[in-house]
Motif scaffolding. Structure first.
Motif, PDB file in Angstrom:
ATOM      1  N   ILE A  11       0.709  -2.335  -6.624  1.00  9.67           N
ATOM      2  CA  ILE A  11       0.625  -1.350  -5.616  1.00  9.67           C
ATOM      3  C   ILE A  11      -0.620  -0.542  -5.697  1.00  9.67           C
ATOM      4  O   ILE A  11      -1.202  -0.293  -6.477  1.00  9.67           O
ATOM      5  N   LEU A  12      -1.162  -0.415  -4.311  1.00  5.98           N
ATOM      6  CA  LEU A  12      -2.619  -0.005  -4.069  1.00  5.98           C
ATOM      7  C   LEU A  12      -2.020   1.465  -3.618  1.00  5.98           C
ATOM      8  O   LEU A  12      -1.656   1.622  -2.250  1.00  5.98           O
ATOM      9  N   HIS A  13      -2.414   2.315  -4.324  1.00  2.00           N
ATOM     10  CA  HIS A  13      -2.266   3.946  -3.963  1.00  2.00           C
ATOM     11  C   HIS A  13      -3.317   4.408  -3.230  1.00  2.00           C
ATOM     12  O   HIS A  13      -4.622   4.214  -4.040  1.00  2.00           O
ATOM     13  N   LEU A  69       7.161   7.926   1.548  1.00  2.00           N
ATOM     14  CA  LEU A  69       7.006   6.402   1.043  1.00  2.00           C
ATOM     15  C   LEU A  69       6.600   6.594  -0.430  1.00  2.00           C
ATOM     16  O   LEU A  69       7.120   5.917  -1.095  1.00  2.00           O
ATOM     17  N   ASP A  70       5.893   7.474  -0.491  1.00  2.00           N
ATOM     18  CA  ASP A  70       5.391   7.694  -1.887  1.00  2.00           C
ATOM     19  C   ASP A  70       6.385   7.881  -3.012  1.00  2.00           C
ATOM     20  O   ASP A  70       6.595   7.416  -3.981  1.00  2.00           O
ATOM     21  N   ARG A  71       7.508   8.700  -2.796  1.00  2.00           N
ATOM     22  CA  ARG A  71       8.582   8.872  -3.484  1.00  2.00           C
ATOM     23  C   ARG A  71       9.299   7.777  -3.683  1.00  2.00           C
ATOM     24  O   ARG A  71       9.824   7.357  -4.699  1.00  2.00           O
ATOM     25  N   ILE A  72       9.537   6.959  -2.317  1.00  2.00           N
ATOM     26  CA  ILE A  72      10.282   5.984  -2.679  1.00  2.00           C
ATOM     27  C   ILE A  72       9.763   4.888  -3.580  1.00  2.00           C
ATOM     28  O   ILE A  72      10.252   4.012  -4.457  1.00  2.00           O
ATOM     29  N   VAL A 111       0.896  -1.124  -0.016  1.00  2.00           N
ATOM     30  CA  VAL A 111      -0.113   0.051  -0.023  1.00  2.00           C
ATOM     31  C   VAL A 111       1.059   1.088  -0.120  1.00  2.00           C
ATOM     32  O   VAL A 111       1.828   1.456   0.731  1.00  2.00           O
ATOM     33  N   ASN A 112       0.590   2.212  -0.908  1.00  2.00           N
ATOM     34  CA  ASN A 112       1.394   3.285  -0.985  1.00  2.00           C
ATOM     35  C   ASN A 112       0.427   4.605  -0.713  1.00  2.00           C
ATOM     36  O   ASN A 112      -0.410   4.863  -1.205  1.00  2.00           O
ATOM     37  N   PRO A 113       0.842   5.168   0.651  1.00  2.00           N
ATOM     38  CA  PRO A 113       0.189   6.414   0.805  1.00  2.00           C
ATOM     39  C   PRO A 113       0.555   7.740   0.086  1.00  2.00           C
ATOM     40  O   PRO A 113       1.625   7.844  -0.360  1.00  2.00           O
ATOM     41  N   THR A 114      -0.342   8.346  -0.835  1.00  2.00           N
ATOM     42  CA  THR A 114       0.103   9.246  -1.671  1.00  2.00           C
ATOM     43  C   THR A 114      -1.023  10.341  -1.648  1.00  2.00           C
ATOM     44  O   THR A 114      -1.817  10.598  -0.626  1.00  2.00           O
ATOM     45  N   ASP A 115      -0.883  11.354  -2.533  1.00  2.00           N
ATOM     46  CA  ASP A 115      -1.635  12.406  -2.672  1.00  2.00           C
ATOM     47  C   ASP A 115      -2.655  12.216  -3.884  1.00  2.00           C
ATOM     48  O   ASP A 115      -2.570  11.331  -4.539  1.00  2.00           O
ATOM     49  N   VAL A 116      -3.836  13.023  -3.810  1.00  2.00           N
ATOM     50  CA  VAL A 116      -4.854  12.710  -4.974  1.00  2.00           C
ATOM     51  C   VAL A 116      -4.180  12.829  -6.455  1.00  2.00           C
ATOM     52  O   VAL A 116      -4.858  12.424  -7.385  1.00  2.00           O
ATOM     53  N   ARG A 117      -2.804  13.487  -6.585  1.00  2.00           N
ATOM     54  CA  ARG A 117      -2.430  13.607  -7.858  1.00  2.00           C
ATOM     55  C   ARG A 117      -1.321  12.461  -8.149  1.00  2.00           C
ATOM     56  O   ARG A 117      -0.616  12.342  -9.200  1.00  2.00           O
ATOM     57  N   LEU A 118      -1.117  11.439  -7.120  1.00  2.00           N
ATOM     58  CA  LEU A 118      -0.299  10.359  -7.404  1.00  2.00           C
ATOM     59  C   LEU A 118       1.078  10.836  -7.629  1.00  2.00           C
ATOM     60  O   LEU A 118       1.732  10.429  -8.526  1.00  2.00           O
ATOM     61  N   SER A 119       1.548  12.017  -6.943  1.00  2.00           N
ATOM     62  CA  SER A 119       2.768  12.749  -7.383  1.00  2.00           C
ATOM     63  C   SER A 119       3.883  12.092  -7.017  1.00  2.00           C
ATOM     64  O   SER A 119       4.956  12.467  -7.591  1.00  2.00           O
ATOM     65  N   LEU A 138      -1.002  -8.551   2.153  1.00  2.00           N
ATOM     66  CA  LEU A 138      -0.973  -7.165   1.961  1.00  2.00           C
ATOM     67  C   LEU A 138      -0.024  -6.496   2.900  1.00  2.00           C
ATOM     68  O   LEU A 138      -0.250  -6.875   3.990  1.00  2.00           O
ATOM     69  N   ALA A 139       0.913  -5.813   2.480  1.00  2.00           N
ATOM     70  CA  ALA A 139       1.792  -5.000   3.079  1.00  2.00           C
ATOM     71  C   ALA A 139       1.376  -3.655   3.417  1.00  2.00           C
ATOM     72  O   ALA A 139       1.214  -2.912   2.529  1.00  2.00           O
ATOM     73  N   LEU A 140       1.075  -3.179   4.503  1.00  2.00           N
ATOM     74  CA  LEU A 140       0.228  -2.088   5.005  1.00  2.00           C
ATOM     75  C   LEU A 140       0.927  -1.150   5.866  1.00  2.00           C
ATOM     76  O   LEU A 140       1.234  -1.257   6.973  1.00  2.00           O
TER      77      LEU A 140
END
Length: 185
Positions: free
Chosen positions: A81-83, A40-43, A27-35, A120-122
């Protein structure tokens, strides 16, 4: 590590790096833009490579706060990947913990769209840039973090036959200790 079987599903709480977890999906915590702009999102974006980046670009504009979208994993050693676009914690709204619970529900429901996600890794979605604290407030006048109780109670209430294991990965020892203590409760 602490683990428990709950109605045919194993739940682990792990202190470490999510990328060291052998599983089917991260699971990838991101913003609404998947930026892929921070944390962790950047990595995930860097390690996932061009293919993952292209899929995220195609999904831009399709993710609202609390929603989850699935992509392949690109160069990462998992299938998917679950964003998830984590809602920001806003003390003024009074609804922040129901929004966080809804975010976790959406992660679990999205995982059910892929029958080959069994493990699932969360990470602790919401506890980084989104501002959900482990220090305050406490749950019902106990010593337990409302954030930890929200995360665990949401996961424990939802059952899917395809999902056999959830590894909750804590990047800091402090958060691991809070989750472990809450899980034993």
């Amino acid at each position: 590590m602490i683990d428990r079987m709950v109605q045919f599903m194993k739940i682990d709480i792990i202190h470490g790096d999510i990328f060291n977890t052998a599983c089917d999906a991260y699971v990838n915590p991101t913003d609404v833009r998947l930026s892929g702009s921070s944390g962790l999102d950047r990595i995930v974006h860097i390690k996932g490579g061009k293919a993952l980046e292209q899929e995220c670009t195609a999904l831009q504009g399709k993710l609202r706060s609390g929603d989850t979208q699935i992509t392949t994993a690109g160069d990462l050693p998992v299938k998917y990947i679950l964003h998830t676009a984590c809602p920001k914690c806003s003390e003024e709204s009074g609804k922040e913990y129901s929004l966080l619970a809804n975010c976790y529900k959406n992660i679990l429901y999205a995982s059910s769209n892929k029958s080959d996600i069994h493990h699932l890794a969360l990470p602790l979605v919401g506890t980084g840039n989104c501002g959900y604290s482990f220090d305050r407030p406490n749950y019902a006048d106990t010593n337990f973090s409302l954030t930890a109780v929200t995360i665990l109670s949401t996961i424990l209430r939802i059952r899917f036959s395809h999902l056999h294991r959830i590894s909750i990965v804590c990047s800091s020892k402090e958060k691991y200790d809070v989750m472990r203590r809450t899980f034993r409760w």
